[in-house]
Design a protein around this motif. Structure first.
Motif, short mmCIF file in Angstrom:
data_model
loop_
_atom_site.label_atom_id
_atom_site.label_comp_id
_atom_site.label_asym_id
_atom_site.label_seq_id
_atom_site.Cartn_x
_atom_site.Cartn_y
_atom_site.Cartn_z
N LEU A 1 10.84 -10.20 -22.51
CA LEU A 1 9.96 -9.05 -22.49
C LEU A 1 9.82 -8.39 -20.97
CD1 LEU A 1 7.59 -7.44 -24.66
CD2 LEU A 1 5.90 -9.15 -23.43
N LEU A 2 10.02 -6.88 -20.86
CA LEU A 2 9.81 -6.43 -19.68
C LEU A 2 8.75 -5.59 -19.65
CD1 LEU A 2 11.55 -5.75 -17.07
CD2 LEU A 2 12.73 -3.92 -18.36
N SER A 3 7.95 -5.60 -18.64
CA SER A 3 6.77 -4.52 -18.64
C SER A 3 6.78 -4.03 -17.24
CB SER A 3 5.51 -5.45 -18.41
OG SER A 3 5.22 -6.21 -19.53
N PRO A 4 7.36 -2.47 -17.32
CA PRO A 4 7.57 -1.71 -16.36
C PRO A 4 6.15 -0.94 -15.79
CG PRO A 4 8.47 -0.64 -18.24
CD PRO A 4 7.91 -1.88 -18.71
N ARG A 5 5.95 -0.55 -14.85
CA ARG A 5 4.95 0.13 -14.31
C ARG A 5 5.33 1.14 -12.99
NH1 ARG A 5 0.81 -2.78 -10.39
NH2 ARG A 5 2.34 -3.53 -8.82
N ILE A 6 4.71 2.19 -13.02
CA ILE A 6 4.70 2.96 -11.90
C ILE A 6 3.91 2.26 -10.65
CG2 ILE A 6 4.51 5.20 -10.69
CD1 ILE A 6 5.00 6.59 -13.19
N VAL A 7 4.58 1.80 -9.59
CA VAL A 7 3.77 1.17 -8.64
C VAL A 7 2.66 2.11 -7.97
CG1 VAL A 7 5.43 1.65 -6.84
CG2 VAL A 7 4.02 -0.21 -6.61
N PRO A 8 1.42 1.59 -8.20
CA PRO A 8 0.28 2.52 -7.72
C PRO A 8 -0.25 2.05 -6.30
CG PRO A 8 -0.68 0.79 -9.10
CD PRO A 8 1.05 0.47 -8.93
N PRO A 9 -0.57 2.93 -5.50
CA PRO A 9 -0.75 2.88 -4.21
C PRO A 9 -2.28 2.54 -3.99
CG PRO A 9 -0.39 5.16 -4.31
CD PRO A 9 -0.12 4.47 -5.66
N LEU A 10 -2.58 1.26 -4.18
CA LEU A 10 -3.89 0.82 -4.32
C LEU A 10 -4.64 0.44 -3.03
CD1 LEU A 10 -3.46 -1.87 -7.46
CD2 LEU A 10 -4.41 0.63 -7.42
N PRO A 11 -5.95 0.93 -2.84
CA PRO A 11 -6.64 0.67 -1.65
C PRO A 11 -6.62 -0.73 -1.28
CG PRO A 11 -7.95 2.19 -3.05
CD PRO A 11 -6.68 1.58 -3.76
N GLY A 12 -6.64 -0.93 0.11
CA GLY A 12 -6.46 -2.23 0.68
C GLY A 12 -5.25 -2.81 0.84
N THR A 13 -4.34 -2.26 0.51
CA THR A 13 -2.81 -2.58 0.59
C THR A 13 -2.29 -1.81 1.73
OG1 THR A 13 -1.80 -1.02 -1.06
CG2 THR A 13 -2.84 -3.00 -1.81
N GLU A 14 -0.95 -2.57 2.24
CA GLU A 14 -0.24 -1.94 3.05
C GLU A 14 0.49 -0.83 2.49
OE1 GLU A 14 1.37 -0.51 6.37
OE2 GLU A 14 -0.13 -2.33 6.31
N PHE A 15 1.04 -0.74 1.03
CA PHE A 15 1.53 0.34 0.66
C PHE A 15 0.72 1.48 0.64
CE2 PHE A 15 3.34 2.26 -3.58
CZ PHE A 15 4.54 2.39 -3.26
N PHE A 16 -0.71 1.45 0.37
CA PHE A 16 -1.52 2.44 0.51
C PHE A 16 -1.50 3.09 1.74
CE2 PHE A 16 -5.94 4.26 1.04
CZ PHE A 16 -6.04 5.09 -0.17
N ARG A 17 -1.66 2.17 2.69
CA ARG A 17 -2.10 2.77 4.14
C ARG A 17 -0.70 3.62 4.29
NH1 ARG A 17 -4.86 -2.09 4.37
NH2 ARG A 17 -3.10 -3.34 5.08
N GLN A 18 0.65 2.88 4.03
CA GLN A 18 1.94 3.38 4.72
C GLN A 18 2.07 4.86 3.99
OE1 GLN A 18 5.44 1.45 3.28
NE2 GLN A 18 6.62 3.33 3.52
N LEU A 19 1.64 4.91 2.60
CA LEU A 19 2.02 6.34 1.83
C LEU A 19 0.92 7.32 2.43
CD1 LEU A 19 3.83 4.64 0.25
CD2 LEU A 19 3.02 5.83 -1.95
#
Length: 405
Positions: free
Chosen positions: A317-335
């Protein structure tokens, strides 16, 4: 005093219940009445019942709905408190719609909140200290009513530091473990089918070994979250089989090593995924996997490649999602630094909408590709195949966003 503990959302879904509010219910004052509602399962109308106090737990994609509910409750004289992942990282924003905001694990300051409330001196902000002594309270599951499966946790937090994940910053990088005897005493009273809510069981192999060694005596069926590393620990894998682990959810994120490095995922191991899945299957364990789309290295062909790779690896079972830039994460800060986030609507940070410009395609291509992949995975042919293999549909319910607590 009537207290409402509300998991706030406007999305209807079959998902595991959130444990943190149920622990808070167990910490209630003797003279109070506590009501728990999960808005994903039961419609909530703030105008139908009065509560003296309401604590709303929510993640980022439900922030606007939670604020709307809080404003309605406050208009009827109810004091409201925001808690969970989004209030932890966006306390200032939440303060405009709530009487109080609680950052971090609510169990750490809940008794203080109730004391202040009783004195009529609810503080505008509470912050759980990272080193608080976690109360080993049994969640008040009697508030839930009938359910097909139960959720129980033996630990909270994760030692990995994936850039897109809110779990490590929420728990200050710590992993909290409860005693095995306490865990077993609680699990023994629950139903036959249990979901282990630990963020990543294999993040602490010693704890995993002690826990899995103790589970066979319970005679329960388990679904749990882990990394592919568990498949290469022969002793742990055998223990999982003996414990009646029926399925695992792997946070693979991507089949590309370069994409994983871009979010600091050090446990995805795409080069070992095929062998790991085969080992799980050899031990009678189904494999569900979560995939994050829109990472560096993903182009317009990422969706067809993901489907073909998942099929070739034998993922059940594969569950794909568009990665959300969530507050508090380095991904959010980078973007944010790069000016690539263009959509301020929190309700669209749900894994189904592109709220940022990816590197290898347009945001429109990302949304269209994700929608195509979802349609393919839920086609009649694939659903029929999963049914013929005995793959339970409820596995998809366990791929839920982190809410905090």
């Amino acid at each position: 005093m009537r207290i409402l503990l509300l998991t706030a959302t406007k999305k209807k879904a079959h998902r595991p219940h959130h444990l943190s509010p149920l622990v808070l219910a167990a910490l209630k004052p003797p003279s109070s009445e506590v009501v728990y509602l999960d808005a994903s399962k039961v419609a909530f109308d703030p105008g139908r019942s009065f509560f003296d106090f309401a604590a709303l737990s929510f993640g980022t994609s439900d922030a606007e709905e939670a604020s709307r509910l809080s404003r309605k409750l406050r208009s009827r004289g109810t004091k409201t408190l925001a808690m969970g992942a989004h209030p932890t990282f966006c306390a200032g924003e939440c303060a405009s719609s709530f009487d109080s905001v609680l950052a971090g694990e609510p169990e750490g300051v809940w008794e203080l909140v109730i004391e202040d409330l009783a004195k009529g001196a609810l503080a505008p902000f509470y912050d759980c200290p990272p080193d608080f002594a976690s109360p080993e309270k049994i969640p008040e599951r009697r508030l839930l009513g009938h359910r097909f499966f139960d959720v129980i946790s033996s630990s909270k937090g994760c030692r990995y530091r994936c850039a897109h994940c809110q779990v490590p910053p929420f728990f200050h990088g710590a992993v909290r473990r409860r005693s095995i005897p306490s865990f077993l005493a609680e699990a023994e009273k629950l139903g036959k089918n249990l979901f282990l809510g630990d963020d990543n069981l294999h993040a602490d192999p010693n704890h995993a070994r002690e826990l899995l060694s103790a589970l066979p005596r319970l005679g329960k069926n388990w679904v749990l979250k882990t990394s592919v590393d568990l498949a290469f620990d022969r002793h742990l894998l055998l223990l999982a089989k003996q414990a009646r682990v029926k399925a695992v959810q792997l946070c693979l994120d991507s089949f590309s090593s370069s994409s994983l490095l871009s979010i600091n995922n050090r446990h995805g191991h795409p080069e070992k995924a095929g062998e790991a899945i085969a080992r799980f299957h050899d031990h009678g364990i189904l494999v569900a996997a979560r995939l994050s789309l829109g990472l560096e290295g993903d182009g317009p062909d990422a969706f067809e490649r993901a489907l073909a790779t998942a099929d070739s690896l034998g993922i059940d079972l594969l569950s794909p999602r568009i990665v959300p830039p969530l507050p508090g994460t380095e991904f959010f800060r980078q973007l944010s630094r790069e000016g690539r986030i263009f959509d301020p609507d929190w309700s669209r940070y749900d894994g189904r909408h592109a709220v940022f410009e990816p590197m290898g395609m347009t945001s429109g291509e990302l949304e269209e590709g994700h929608a195509w992949l979802e349609r393919e995975l839920n086609s009649f042919r694939r659903r029929l195949r999963r049914a013929s293999l005995g793959i339970p549909g409820f596995l998809a319910a366990f791929d839920v966003p982190f809410q905090g607590g």
